[in-house]
Scaffold this active site. Sequence first.
Site, mmCIF file in Angstrom:
data_model
loop_
_atom_site.group_PDB
_atom_site.id
_atom_site.type_symbol
_atom_site.label_atom_id
_atom_site.label_comp_id
_atom_site.label_asym_id
_atom_site.label_seq_id
_atom_site.Cartn_x
_atom_site.Cartn_y
_atom_site.Cartn_z
ATOM 1 N N SER A 1 -41.846 22.495 -5.135
ATOM 2 C CA SER A 1 -42.804 22.308 -6.223
ATOM 3 C C SER A 1 -42.824 23.487 -7.200
ATOM 4 O O SER A 1 -41.867 23.713 -7.925
ATOM 5 C CB SER A 1 -44.190 22.037 -5.644
ATOM 6 N N ASP B 1 -44.521 21.471 -13.246
ATOM 7 C CA ASP B 1 -43.970 22.352 -12.222
ATOM 8 C C ASP B 1 -42.604 21.807 -11.821
ATOM 9 O O ASP B 1 -42.098 20.869 -12.450
ATOM 10 C CB ASP B 1 -44.919 22.468 -11.027
ATOM 11 N N ASP C 1 -41.327 19.931 -9.474
ATOM 12 C CA ASP C 1 -41.124 18.538 -9.055
ATOM 13 C C ASP C 1 -41.980 17.554 -9.836
ATOM 14 O O ASP C 1 -41.962 16.360 -9.567
ATOM 15 C CB ASP C 1 -41.384 18.391 -7.563
ATOM 16 N N ASP D 1 -45.178 16.871 -9.930
ATOM 17 C CA ASP D 1 -46.355 16.187 -9.392
ATOM 18 C C ASP D 1 -47.612 16.644 -10.126
ATOM 19 O O ASP D 1 -48.688 16.075 -9.953
ATOM 20 C CB ASP D 1 -46.496 16.391 -7.874
#
Length: 452
Positions: A97, A235, A237, A239
């Site tokens: 992440s 960020d 990834d 999410d």
Amino acid sequence: MSMSLFGTSGIRGKIRSKITSELALKVGKAIATYVGGGKIVIGHDPRTSSEMLVSAVAAGLMECGSKVIRIGMVPTPALGYAVKKLNADTGVMITASHNPPEYNGIKAWNANGMAYTPSQEDEIERIIHDNDFDEKEWDKIGNIKDAKIIEDYKTDLINSIDIKNELKVVVDAGCGAASYVTPYVLRELGCEVITLNCQPDGFFPGRNPEPTEENLKDLMETVKAVGADIGIAHDGDADRAVIVTDEGKIADFDKLLALVSKKYGGTIVTTVDASLCIEECMEEIGGKVIRTKVGDVNVANEIMKHNASFGGEPSGTWIHPTFSLTPDGIFSALRVVEVIDKEGNLSDLLAEIPSYPNIRDKIQCPDMHKKEVMKIIEPKLKNEFPKAKIDKIDGIRITLKDKSWILVRPSGTEPYIRIRAESRDKNKLKNIYNKVHSIVKKAINTVVSCKQ
């Protein structure tokens, strides 16, 4: 192996020190054992170590009988989407992440797109610890194939959002997994898009993947320089989404959450550390707020339990249940763009949300002492605030009659006890914070000195 493999967001750590291909193999075997083989989707972010870990996890999954579907380099929300779309039993995302490039991690997702719960993670740890793998003979091992899911994900995003005007948007994907997704979708929706750091690169050369104000200076300056309506940062990834206003400032996390909550209406879910302004905004429209522990899986659980319309953390991790139970920074960003398309300038909309003085702080406390420290703190807080409402959903949250509140909770990722306080009155805020800070500090000192 110690029984503390999982943190608040899956397994995460530095490559070679905590995260190794050997560990990834065992995690793969444990997940396949837990779900009884099944169909398992695996995706990854662009980190240099991700494909190595994909191979190791996939080998473990197959060794215990799973049918593995690789979907390649995708944002985490696309992995959650793929699990449902492909009717899989579980999803595995290889990502760290927002952590720096030398980190990586493994996070598992249920068939409904929700992250594994702590009890499910405990069972994965137990299987690994006990070496209790359901390894198959040569004629029963699983297989592997590749699938393309990202185009379906992008199409469904486009069909879920309605934007009428040609807004100017600056996107900074941080060289992460959303680099080819967010700009494309926005352009397809009719926006003029300017990109920064939208080439996937596991070294993250453009900026650190953590979308903090310090790391987003270029985005903030670009939004102002080109006269954009909004800036979007992700960020590693995707999410999460962090939003920059038309004035080139980071949008206040709590106010943004309150603004979008009002647009959804009904029942919304947020965490114990979110601002009072969210309740106030929902009360205006006859809505309801449910509070839960910090962490996206807790938010998702409460969304399901209360049939909520929306849920999110002030960090920018939001869940839109009509689309997916996976935190989705791309959908979140599109939803904010949709709001300003219909309602006007983001800076003006946020200015209408109530703002209260607040303090965020953290005090260093070794992980091994956190439980004992919290045991000492609880009776002292009850004694200090005898008429207050006390919630122990996550840490200890004290709410006074005038709705001033203070939260004390051990960090799930760092060696700190966190304190957050909020009040309509600056002097009262300072007063309650000083009292609680002193109690926490003394408790830590007492425990640490006794153990030396």
